[in-house]
Write an enzyme that holds these catalytic residues in place. Sequence first.
Site, PDB file in Angstrom:
ATOM      1  N   LEU A   1       0.900  -1.271   0.060  1.00 10.03           N
ATOM      2  CA  LEU A   1      -0.009  -0.022  -0.131  1.00 10.03           C
ATOM      3  C   LEU A   1       0.810   1.281  -0.067  1.00 10.03           C
ATOM      4  CD1 LEU A   1      -2.636  -0.967   2.606  1.00 10.03           C
ATOM      5  CD2 LEU A   1      -3.042  -0.540   0.411  1.00 10.03           C
TER       6      LEU A   1
ATOM      7  N   LYS B   1      -5.310  -0.677  10.304  1.00 15.70           N
ATOM      8  CA  LYS B   1      -4.114  -1.426   9.668  1.00 15.70           C
ATOM      9  C   LYS B   1      -3.463  -2.512  10.561  1.00 15.70           C
ATOM     10  CE  LYS B   1      -0.230  -0.885   6.342  1.00 15.70           C
ATOM     11  NZ  LYS B   1       0.531  -1.633   7.002  1.00 15.70           N
TER      12      LYS B   1
ATOM     13  N   LYS C   1      -9.783   2.844   1.772  1.00 12.03           N
ATOM     14  CA  LYS C   1     -10.097   1.991   0.699  1.00 12.03           C
ATOM     15  C   LYS C   1     -11.480   2.471  -0.123  1.00 12.03           C
ATOM     16  CE  LYS C   1      -9.202  -1.735   3.066  1.00 12.03           C
ATOM     17  NZ  LYS C   1      -9.265  -3.145   3.140  1.00 12.03           N
TER      18      LYS C   1
ATOM     19  N   LYS D   1      -0.168   6.050   7.801  1.00 10.69           N
ATOM     20  CA  LYS D   1       0.663   5.354   9.065  1.00 10.69           C
ATOM     21  C   LYS D   1       0.845   6.247  10.132  1.00 10.69           C
ATOM     22  CE  LYS D   1       3.821   2.345   8.225  1.00 10.69           C
ATOM     23  NZ  LYS D   1       4.190   1.121   8.569  1.00 10.69           N
TER      24      LYS D   1
ATOM     25  N   CYS E   1      16.750  -1.681  52.205  1.00  8.52           N
ATOM     26  CA  CYS E   1      17.132  -2.353  53.471  1.00  8.52           C
ATOM     27  C   CYS E   1      18.347  -3.091  53.467  1.00  8.52           C
ATOM     28  CB  CYS E   1      15.807  -3.317  53.914  1.00  8.52           C
ATOM     29  SG  CYS E   1      15.812  -4.941  53.276  1.00  8.52           S
TER      30      CYS E   1
ATOM     31  N   CYS F   1      11.439  -8.810  48.512  1.00  8.66           N
ATOM     32  CA  CYS F   1      12.081  -8.276  49.867  1.00  8.66           C
ATOM     33  C   CYS F   1      10.755  -8.596  50.982  1.00  8.66           C
ATOM     34  CB  CYS F   1      12.226  -6.856  49.552  1.00  8.66           C
ATOM     35  SG  CYS F   1      12.916  -6.078  51.314  1.00  8.66           S
TER      36      CYS F   1
HETATM   37  S1  IVH Z   1      -5.959  -3.729   1.967  1.00  8.87           S
HETATM   38  C1  IVH Z   1      -3.415  -4.471  -2.103  1.00  8.87           C
HETATM   39  N1  IVH Z   1      -6.636  -3.894   4.461  1.00  8.87           N
HETATM   40  O1  IVH Z   1      -0.950  -3.774   4.747  1.00  8.87           O
HETATM   41  C2  IVH Z   1      -3.282  -4.759  -0.577  1.00  8.87           C
HETATM   42  N2  IVH Z   1      -4.343  -4.231   4.105  1.00  8.87           N
HETATM   43  O2  IVH Z   1       1.078  -2.307   3.627  1.00  8.87           O
HETATM   44  C3  IVH Z   1      -4.639  -4.430  -0.091  1.00  8.87           C
HETATM   45  N3  IVH Z   1      -2.849  -4.740   5.949  1.00  8.87           N
HETATM   46  O3  IVH Z   1       0.198  -6.157   2.652  1.00  8.87           O
HETATM   47  C4  IVH Z   1      -4.501  -4.716   1.344  1.00  8.87           C
HETATM   48  N4  IVH Z   1      -4.445  -4.520   7.664  1.00  8.87           N
HETATM   49  O4  IVH Z   1      -1.078  -7.101   4.922  1.00  8.87           O
HETATM   50  C5  IVH Z   1      -5.512  -3.763   3.723  1.00  8.87           C
HETATM   51  N5  IVH Z   1      -7.358  -3.642   6.868  1.00  8.87           N
HETATM   52  C6  IVH Z   1      -6.251  -3.653   5.896  1.00  8.87           C
HETATM   53  C7  IVH Z   1      -5.076  -4.133   6.157  1.00  8.87           C
HETATM   54  C8  IVH Z   1      -4.073  -4.465   5.461  1.00  8.87           C
HETATM   55  C9  IVH Z   1      -3.153  -4.551   7.237  1.00  8.87           C
HETATM   56  C10 IVH Z   1      -1.593  -5.032   5.333  1.00  8.87           C
HETATM   57  C11 IVH Z   1      -1.818  -5.964   4.380  1.00  8.87           C
HETATM   58  C12 IVH Z   1      -0.849  -5.386   3.190  1.00  8.87           C
HETATM   59  C13 IVH Z   1      -0.043  -4.238   3.979  1.00  8.87           C
HETATM   60  C14 IVH Z   1       0.178  -3.341   3.255  1.00  8.87           C
END
Ligand code: IVH
Length: 683
Positions: free
Chosen positions: A88, A114, A296, A320, A416, A429
Amino acid sequence: MDSVPASATPFDGLTEFEQAVGRAHAAAKAYFGGETLTMPDGDYDHLIARITASMEVNPQWDDRGVSTAVAAGASGGAVRHETPMLSLDKITTAAELEQFTNTLSTCTAVVEAKFDGMACHVDYRDGRLVRAVSRGDGAAGDDITHQVTREPGVAGLPVSLPNAWSGSVRGEIFMTNADFEAANDARVAAGKAPFVNPRNAVAGSIRKVERTYSVPMSFAAYAISGDGLEDVDSHLERMAHTRLSGITTATMLTAGALPAGTLTYGRRAEDLQRAVDALEKLRPRLGFPVDGAVIKADSRVVRTRMGSHSSAPRWAVAYKWAPDTAYSILREIHVSVGRTGRAGFRAVIDPVTVAGTTIRYASLHNVDWIAQQGLGVGSRVAVVRAGDVIPRVTAAAGEQPEDVVPWIPPAGCPQCDQPWERSGQLWRCTTPACSLVSLLTYAASRDVLDIDGLGEEVAAALVEADLVRDLADLYTLTSDRIAEASYVRPGTTVGRRIGRTTAAKLVAGIAAAKERPLARHITSLGIRGTGRRMGPTLAQHFGTLDALRAATTDDLAAVNGIGTVTACWISAGLHEADEVIDRLIAVGIATVHDTTPAVADGSLAGKRVVITGAIPNMTRTQAQEAAERLGATASGSVTPKTDLLIVGAGSSARSKLAKANELGVPTMSAEDFLALHAAAVTS
Ligand code: IVH
């Protein structure tokens, strides 16, 4: 790992570039490898950014695939992913989120946590899990079917479904914070190094095809395809379908964690930002490791239209947050004794920012583990703020300086100086003044206040339930409050409530304790130099608690048997206990030394007696008190002034008996003494 915008400085020369590629490659391998960490995430991201920037300037250079995020990370495995598992793109600001939402135009976006674990692809056929493959390098991964289907399995990733569904699920295998702590405790107890963080714990555990201990793991699905979903356009709807099959989804875990009414979908950047912020605020309490939010597009049609670039889709971004693992240098280890008497070890580290907070201190597992890791001043350590408020040093991390001298723990309590009481990994202790539990246990013991039922476990339960913060609080307890407190049986993890019966007994015992003689209340304060022998001397000498409190160090030193040093201890201890003593007086403990003999004729009236050997059914303190009730003054050693030696059983009586014979001091047997006492108190 996420692809990083190439805004960093490129490397000047090929050699420098190739070295950087080598470092990135090794770090990526370790990242997926599990137990060791060679490079902080932030440093890795920065390195990749510089490699990517270098490749743009010098496309002919060979980065061995590390700059394309699909290839970065682990080496590929034996199983090819039919559709590559992409990475991502990463964002960190509201402006970048707005930019992203602009590209979505009218499509609704969904916000999900995430999860910080390990991505995998799982195939189901006719309702059975037939294959699980790790992400690997995104193009190909390893077959991990065995690892995810063996007992106890992965929570939220059922081996068989309630229906005969066929299709594929993608998601993250992760470890909850509680499971991570428990797994690390188990590893440390088994003499193994703990995992650095939950992500490494998952990677390390999955990598081991066979393992002797069970590591609980969980699953969060974020993509699904298969039977019945061909025409379902909405991600949320697809996730609802996933959930119906008993598979846990990232959507449901996210919505479940946020307060009701927090929208995790929408079109406007500010609404999405609000959901991201709400999630970040909750991060320490989510209970699972999350390193950001994924935003997304909801519609599959929109996703297909937007497509992907080489390593990541254009329809999603990872927002992030600051990493919850940081790296620092250990400068010192502080040892302290907590309210329960347990030795605690705290690392003093160079200040470092973890998840937005600057930390200078972090807890350490225990002494054995510190030794195992070879930690010492100068060690490079990983520090995790995994949900809980107290950050923890989880490992020695990366390359260590050569001159680290392993730390040697102090042999005794820092307060002590008494040697630790060691049982396994717990060092304690037991000096009353060093911890509240020890003080309460000591105060309740037979020779002091003699409170039945107030042993160490119950004392610890009262302290842990915050019902008792000092000795005076003990007298304010009600049986209702005590009954609710719980304790853990030694050697188990099973909590038990104290319960009504014990609570009632305890309250009666505490009420009776108030009436004990002043000498015992003095001893119950746990002040150094006021032990079982000295309590009676002090009570007798000063007569009242107020007179004792008013005594100067000189007054105290004038008491027979108290030297200058002990006088200072007592004086300092009384001063420190000032407020507690006020409250003890307020609850009505005995404050005056009772000098009237219990018997009219005072059969031992005016006599100085010494008691030696075992007196049946009495502790030494009780025997001395019995002698006092008969009008005597009890003292510890036989001198020419002694009027009578009461001789109990056992070899310990021998030397005092010899001394009495030598000085011509009369003696009385324990039996005669008990008979005299019984006759006097019943008459
Ligand atoms: S969507 C095309 N949703 O983050 C990939 N990824 O840095 C679409 N990840 O490899 C991924 N939580 O393993 C998605 N709620 C989430 C996620 C998630 C963790 C991880 C995933 C991916 C990585 C990308």
